[in-house]
Design a protein around this motif. Sequence first.
Motif, PDB file in Angstrom:
ATOM      1  N   ILE A  43      20.628  60.894  51.105  1.00  0.00           N
ATOM      2  CA  ILE A  43      19.396  60.779  51.876  1.00  0.00           C
ATOM      3  C   ILE A  43      18.207  60.951  50.935  1.00  0.00           C
ATOM      4  O   ILE A  43      18.250  61.762  50.006  1.00  0.00           O
ATOM      5  CB  ILE A  43      19.365  61.828  53.014  1.00  0.00           C
ATOM      6  N   ALA A  44      17.145  60.177  51.190  1.00  0.00           N
ATOM      7  CA  ALA A  44      15.954  60.237  50.346  1.00  0.00           C
ATOM      8  C   ALA A  44      14.890  61.157  50.924  1.00  0.00           C
ATOM      9  O   ALA A  44      14.282  61.953  50.199  1.00  0.00           O
ATOM     10  CB  ALA A  44      15.366  58.845  50.151  1.00  0.00           C
ATOM     11  N   THR A  45      14.659  61.060  52.219  1.00  0.00           N
ATOM     12  CA  THR A  45      13.620  61.891  52.828  1.00  0.00           C
ATOM     13  C   THR A  45      13.835  61.974  54.334  1.00  0.00           C
ATOM     14  O   THR A  45      14.482  61.108  54.933  1.00  0.00           O
ATOM     15  CB  THR A  45      12.213  61.320  52.538  1.00  0.00           C
ATOM     16  N   ALA A  46      13.302  63.020  54.933  1.00  0.00           N
ATOM     17  CA  ALA A  46      13.257  63.161  56.393  1.00  0.00           C
ATOM     18  C   ALA A  46      11.846  63.604  56.749  1.00  0.00           C
ATOM     19  O   ALA A  46      11.275  64.482  56.088  1.00  0.00           O
ATOM     20  CB  ALA A  46      14.284  64.180  56.878  1.00  0.00           C
ATOM     21  N   CYS A  47      11.283  62.994  57.778  1.00  0.00           N
ATOM     22  CA  CYS A  47       9.897  63.321  58.128  1.00  0.00           C
ATOM     23  C   CYS A  47       9.624  63.017  59.592  1.00  0.00           C
ATOM     24  O   CYS A  47      10.383  62.289  60.249  1.00  0.00           O
ATOM     25  CB  CYS A  47       8.932  62.541  57.239  1.00  0.00           C
ATOM     26  N   LEU A  48       8.537  63.559  60.080  1.00  0.00           N
ATOM     27  CA  LEU A  48       7.999  63.157  61.372  1.00  0.00           C
ATOM     28  C   LEU A  48       7.100  61.958  61.108  1.00  0.00           C
ATOM     29  O   LEU A  48       6.080  62.078  60.424  1.00  0.00           O
ATOM     30  CB  LEU A  48       7.200  64.299  62.005  1.00  0.00           C
ATOM     31  N   HIS A  49       7.491  60.804  61.601  1.00  0.00           N
ATOM     32  CA  HIS A  49       6.807  59.547  61.274  1.00  0.00           C
ATOM     33  C   HIS A  49       5.988  59.083  62.478  1.00  0.00           C
ATOM     34  O   HIS A  49       6.501  58.955  63.576  1.00  0.00           O
ATOM     35  CB  HIS A  49       7.844  58.489  60.892  1.00  0.00           C
TER      36      HIS A  49
END
Length: 334
Positions: free
Chosen positions: A36-42
């Motif tokens: 996984i590269a990133t996790a965010c609130l988009h």
Amino acid sequence: MENNLYSSCNQCPRKCNAGRNLNNCGFCRESEDLRIATACLHFGEEPLITVFGGSGTIFITGCTLRCSFCQNYQISQQGMGSVVSKNQFVQMCLKLQELGAENINIVTGSHHIPKLAEFLGEAKSSGLNIPITWNSSGYESVESLELLRGIVDVWLPDFKTLNSIMSRELFAAEDYPSVAKKAIRWMVNNTPMEIAEVEKNGEVREKMLKGTIVRHLVLPGRIEDTKLALEWLKKNCDGKSCISLMSQYTPVPFEGSEEELQWRKNSLSAFQNRLINSSEDKTLRQLIDDYDFEYLFYQDLSDDTSWLPDFNRIHPFSNALAKPVWSWKKGFVL
């Protein structure tokens, strides 16, 4: 079962037969390990999935396509990302939910369907109760999608083109049109739309709980291809799904080896690598009126390119677009 699916991998339509369990990567360039590269609130996704809290996006490393114009090329093609365990993935999902995510949005997971089906199932067993969104290229086999039945609530596929010459030149997949049509029909026919009204601080917005949002990115100078795509969507998806017509095509300032940059240059010569212009925007708006879809989103034309991500950063997106939660370089940042 999962190990068998990785030992001679035929998960995607390319059917590489790669022994990914032995670190023999196929076209997707990934082993059996989930990276996984990133996790965010988009907050830059469609209104039906961002709603108030934003979409809890998790960007998976690797891809079954090789789009020469990919804005996420650092993770889809250059391998940025780090391996996560089932427990780490579950904690990521639960953290996004805790921070107010409206859904868990899995981005480009088509080459890891068995593992993601298992991990998402574990997350649900551990308290995840928000919808699961499957954000993909549309280049997926129905057999693999069946593994996600009962797990995924909202489908968010691309419908890139019906022009097999363009898909060969730009995606390295001449069979993309036929594959994507089958996959999208399966998604639409197996997941009836369910949209609810939700309220926060006196404001009411719509939220998709189940269903399909089909995305089509307009390529500059290829309006005729978009017209063909809209004709198919009108016939097969109108009234049963939402359409997201995107005019945001943006030339990317690519970095990479000389060989890779030359490949991109050659591939991108298949169309006009520029922003959509006002004349094309006017034509697209007329097409929207002509086809009169029951539920369609369309972006206002903009020359702003600040939204382009850089996954070298802990915060790949602009502050207005997303809020970082986890990074492949640092782990949890919130």
